[in-house]
Design a protein around this motif. Structure first.
Motif, PDB file in Angstrom:
ATOM      1  N   LYS A 224       0.811  -1.213   0.000  1.00  0.00           N
ATOM      2  CA  LYS A 224       0.000   0.000   0.000  1.00  0.00           C
ATOM      3  C   LYS A 224       0.844   1.262   0.000  1.00  0.00           C
ATOM      4  N   LEU A 225       2.156   1.123   0.143  1.00  0.00           N
ATOM      5  CA  LEU A 225       3.032   2.286   0.289  1.00  0.00           C
ATOM      6  C   LEU A 225       3.796   2.560  -0.994  1.00  0.00           C
ATOM      7  N   ASP A 226       4.147   3.836  -1.181  1.00  0.00           N
ATOM      8  CA  ASP A 226       5.062   4.244  -2.243  1.00  0.00           C
ATOM      9  C   ASP A 226       5.785   5.500  -1.767  1.00  0.00           C
ATOM     10  N   LEU A 227       6.647   6.033  -2.609  1.00  0.00           N
ATOM     11  CA  LEU A 227       7.452   7.197  -2.210  1.00  0.00           C
ATOM     12  C   LEU A 227       6.613   8.462  -2.059  1.00  0.00           C
ATOM     13  N   ASN A 228       5.362   8.439  -2.524  1.00  0.00           N
ATOM     14  CA  ASN A 228       4.482   9.602  -2.393  1.00  0.00           C
ATOM     15  C   ASN A 228       3.562   9.511  -1.176  1.00  0.00           C
ATOM     16  N   THR A 229       3.679   8.463  -0.382  1.00  0.00           N
ATOM     17  CA  THR A 229       2.850   8.309   0.810  1.00  0.00           C
ATOM     18  C   THR A 229       3.107   9.444   1.800  1.00  0.00           C
ATOM     19  N   LYS A 230       2.030  10.040   2.304  1.00  0.00           N
ATOM     20  CA  LYS A 230       2.162  11.129   3.275  1.00  0.00           C
ATOM     21  C   LYS A 230       2.577  10.565   4.639  1.00  0.00           C
ATOM     22  N   VAL A 231       3.493  11.286   5.306  1.00  0.00           N
ATOM     23  CA  VAL A 231       4.048  10.798   6.566  1.00  0.00           C
ATOM     24  C   VAL A 231       4.033  11.920   7.600  1.00  0.00           C
ATOM     25  N   VAL A 232       3.621  11.579   8.816  1.00  0.00           N
ATOM     26  CA  VAL A 232       3.713  12.486   9.967  1.00  0.00           C
ATOM     27  C   VAL A 232       4.446  11.746  11.072  1.00  0.00           C
ATOM     28  N   VAL A 233       5.472  12.394  11.639  1.00  0.00           N
ATOM     29  CA  VAL A 233       6.306  11.766  12.664  1.00  0.00           C
ATOM     30  C   VAL A 233       6.102  12.518  13.980  1.00  0.00           C
ATOM     31  N   LYS A 234       5.796  11.767  15.038  1.00  0.00           N
ATOM     32  CA  LYS A 234       5.630  12.347  16.374  1.00  0.00           C
ATOM     33  C   LYS A 234       6.878  12.058  17.188  1.00  0.00           C
ATOM     34  N   MET A 235       7.502  13.130  17.716  1.00  0.00           N
ATOM     35  CA  MET A 235       8.724  12.985  18.487  1.00  0.00           C
ATOM     36  C   MET A 235       8.386  12.702  19.961  1.00  0.00           C
ATOM     37  N   VAL A 236       9.409  12.395  20.733  1.00  0.00           N
ATOM     38  CA  VAL A 236       9.193  12.042  22.142  1.00  0.00           C
ATOM     39  C   VAL A 236       8.691  13.222  22.962  1.00  0.00           C
ATOM     40  N   ASP A 237       8.955  14.450  22.505  1.00  0.00           N
ATOM     41  CA  ASP A 237       8.478  15.614  23.249  1.00  0.00           C
ATOM     42  C   ASP A 237       7.048  15.983  22.891  1.00  0.00           C
ATOM     43  N   GLY A 238       6.412  15.183  22.031  1.00  0.00           N
ATOM     44  CA  GLY A 238       5.030  15.432  21.656  1.00  0.00           C
ATOM     45  C   GLY A 238       4.855  16.246  20.390  1.00  0.00           C
ATOM     46  N   SER A 239       5.911  16.851  19.893  1.00  0.00           N
ATOM     47  CA  SER A 239       5.826  17.641  18.668  1.00  0.00           C
ATOM     48  C   SER A 239       5.716  16.721  17.457  1.00  0.00           C
ATOM     49  N   THR A 240       5.106  17.231  16.402  1.00  0.00           N
ATOM     50  CA  THR A 240       4.952  16.461  15.172  1.00  0.00           C
ATOM     51  C   THR A 240       5.593  17.208  14.011  1.00  0.00           C
ATOM     52  N   VAL A 241       6.187  16.467  13.112  1.00  0.00           N
ATOM     53  CA  VAL A 241       6.824  17.040  11.922  1.00  0.00           C
ATOM     54  C   VAL A 241       6.435  16.203  10.711  1.00  0.00           C
ATOM     55  N   LYS A 242       6.399  16.864   9.565  1.00  0.00           N
ATOM     56  CA  LYS A 242       6.099  16.149   8.331  1.00  0.00           C
ATOM     57  C   LYS A 242       7.374  15.485   7.809  1.00  0.00           C
ATOM     58  N   GLY A 243       7.193  14.314   7.240  1.00  0.00           N
ATOM     59  CA  GLY A 243       8.307  13.588   6.657  1.00  0.00           C
ATOM     60  C   GLY A 243       7.993  13.169   5.238  1.00  0.00           C
ATOM     61  N   ARG A 244       8.948  12.590   4.577  1.00  0.00           N
ATOM     62  CA  ARG A 244       8.749  12.082   3.219  1.00  0.00           C
ATOM     63  C   ARG A 244       9.428  10.726   3.095  1.00  0.00           C
ATOM     64  N   MET A 245       8.747   9.816   2.453  1.00  0.00           N
ATOM     65  CA  MET A 245       9.269   8.472   2.263  1.00  0.00           C
ATOM     66  C   MET A 245      10.444   8.518   1.294  1.00  0.00           C
ATOM     67  N   SER A 246      11.595   8.001   1.721  1.00  0.00           N
ATOM     68  CA  SER A 246      12.794   8.045   0.881  1.00  0.00           C
ATOM     69  C   SER A 246      13.280   6.667   0.464  1.00  0.00           C
ATOM     70  N   TYR A 247      12.842   5.621   1.169  1.00  0.00           N
ATOM     71  CA  TYR A 247      13.329   4.284   0.838  1.00  0.00           C
ATOM     72  C   TYR A 247      12.316   3.238   1.265  1.00  0.00           C
ATOM     73  N   LEU A 248      12.054   2.283   0.351  1.00  0.00           N
ATOM     74  CA  LEU A 248      11.209   1.131   0.630  1.00  0.00           C
ATOM     75  C   LEU A 248      11.978  -0.117   0.222  1.00  0.00           C
ATOM     76  N   ALA A 249      12.216  -0.995   1.180  1.00  0.00           N
ATOM     77  CA  ALA A 249      12.990  -2.195   0.888  1.00  0.00           C
ATOM     78  C   ALA A 249      12.211  -3.111  -0.051  1.00  0.00           C
ATOM     79  N   SER A 250      12.953  -3.791  -0.914  1.00  0.00           N
ATOM     80  CA  SER A 250      12.346  -4.754  -1.837  1.00  0.00           C
ATOM     81  C   SER A 250      12.396  -6.174  -1.290  1.00  0.00           C
ATOM     82  N   VAL A 251      13.227  -6.401  -0.270  1.00  0.00           N
ATOM     83  CA  VAL A 251      13.374  -7.726   0.334  1.00  0.00           C
ATOM     84  C   VAL A 251      13.124  -7.599   1.834  1.00  0.00           C
ATOM     85  N   SER A 252      12.327  -8.500   2.386  1.00  0.00           N
ATOM     86  CA  SER A 252      12.003  -8.441   3.812  1.00  0.00           C
ATOM     87  C   SER A 252      13.133  -9.005   4.652  1.00  0.00           C
TER      88      SER A 252
END
Length: 306
Positions: A224-252
């Motif tokens: 379901k994921l690709d490099l255009n998937t929207k990402v939000v990252v929550k840090m330990v201090d509670g703040s949130t920042v936007k991120g971008r997908m840069s790598y998706l592994a092809s092998v598990s």
């Protein structure tokens, strides 16, 4: 004469009175039966109504919701490099200490130059001498007074002198250790006045912009994921920042059957640190849905939801 005999005598003389009394009694009896049947019917109808189930009707409206996948990750530097000495020497200056930020090309450590400047001046003088010798040989060769072999030797001597000069200049340049890229210095392994050998690690330089968040996605979600998937990252201090997908592994991963993924976070001021736990939300496009309480749902014998 008794009252009974009197009544019988009256009915014999006036029989129509007996007929009227019997008629009234008959009409009363029929009326009472009709009322009883109505009461029974009313009771039966009442019993029938109480058997009907009671239902409650509620109107629902679909609303827009955002589906997401929740992951746990860890921040890592974009890159990490061990800064090593490229020649032997004594540490003359430490211009930046560990924990400080540096720019690309900024001087970090200076080693003692000793006699390297004098070696460069000597190399320059040799080059000048070889140039004069080569020019003289070339002039004689053009006049036919000198052989090609001696001319070639003079040219080789000039090239060798220039190479020695460049080598001396490079050694002087290497006595100053500079940052190959912008980042933060970490793990200082030298002190002022200490002697370092060629290849000895002096600092670790880490690049925190962008910051990388590493996580693992299950095999059921990776498609379901690709490099255009929207990402939000929550840090330990509670703040949130936007991120971008840069790598998706092809092998598990063989041990967990999960796929490693990497997310980039802009960190221009390098305020965010590496090695910190995070919560990651991978967001999908909004879709319409109706919220229904589980109390309204049930399963039949075949497991169908209803």
């Amino acid at each position: 004469m008794s009252a009974t005999n009197k009544a019988l005598g009256l009915f014999e003389r006036k029989p129509y009175i007996l007929a009227m009394i019997l008629t009234v009694i008959l009409v009363g009896w029929m009326a009472s039966g009709s009322l009883q049947s109505k009461e029974v019917a009313a009771k039966n109808e009442s019993k029938h109504e109480t058997k009907l189930p009671k239902v409650e009707v509620t109107s629902f409206e679909a609303s827009s919701i955002s589906r997401s996948i929740e992951l746990y990750g860890r921040t890592e530097p974009e890159r990490s490099l061990k800064l090593s000495a490229e020649l032997d020497g004594r540490v003359a200056e430490i211009l930046v200490i560990e924990g400080q930020s540096v720019k690309k090309g900024q001087a970090i450590v200076k080693l003692a130059i000793d006699d390297r400047i004098e070696q460069i001046e000597f190399a320059k003088a040799v080059v000048e001498q070889r140039e004069i010798e080569y020019a003289g040989m070339k002039s004689l060769s053009e006049k036919g007074l000198q052989g090609q072999s001696l001319l070639a030797q003079a040219k080789a001597a000039l090239v060798s002198a220039k190479a020695n000069l460049r080598q001396s200049e490079i050694m002087l340049e290497k006595s100053t250790i500079r940052a190959p890229y912008s980042g933060v210095l970490d793990e200082q392994n030298i002190e002022l006045g200490s002697f370092v050998n060629k290849g000895q690690v002096m600092f670790t330089l880490i690049d925190l912009n962008p910051l990388i968040v590493s996580a693992n996605v299950t095999e059921s979600h990776i498609a379901k994921l690709d490099l255009n998937t929207k990402v939000v990252v929550k840090m330990v201090d509670g703040s949130t920042v936007k991120g971008r997908m840069s790598y998706l592994a092809s092998v598990s991963d063989k041990g967990t059957n999960t796929f490693p993924v990497e997310i980039e976070i802009d960190n221009p001021n390098q305020r965010l640190r590496a090695g910190v736990s995070t919560e990651i939300s991978l967001l999908f496009d909004n879709e319409l849905a109706i919220k229904v309480t589980p109390a309204l749902l049930s399963l039949d014998q075949l497991g169908n939801l209803g």
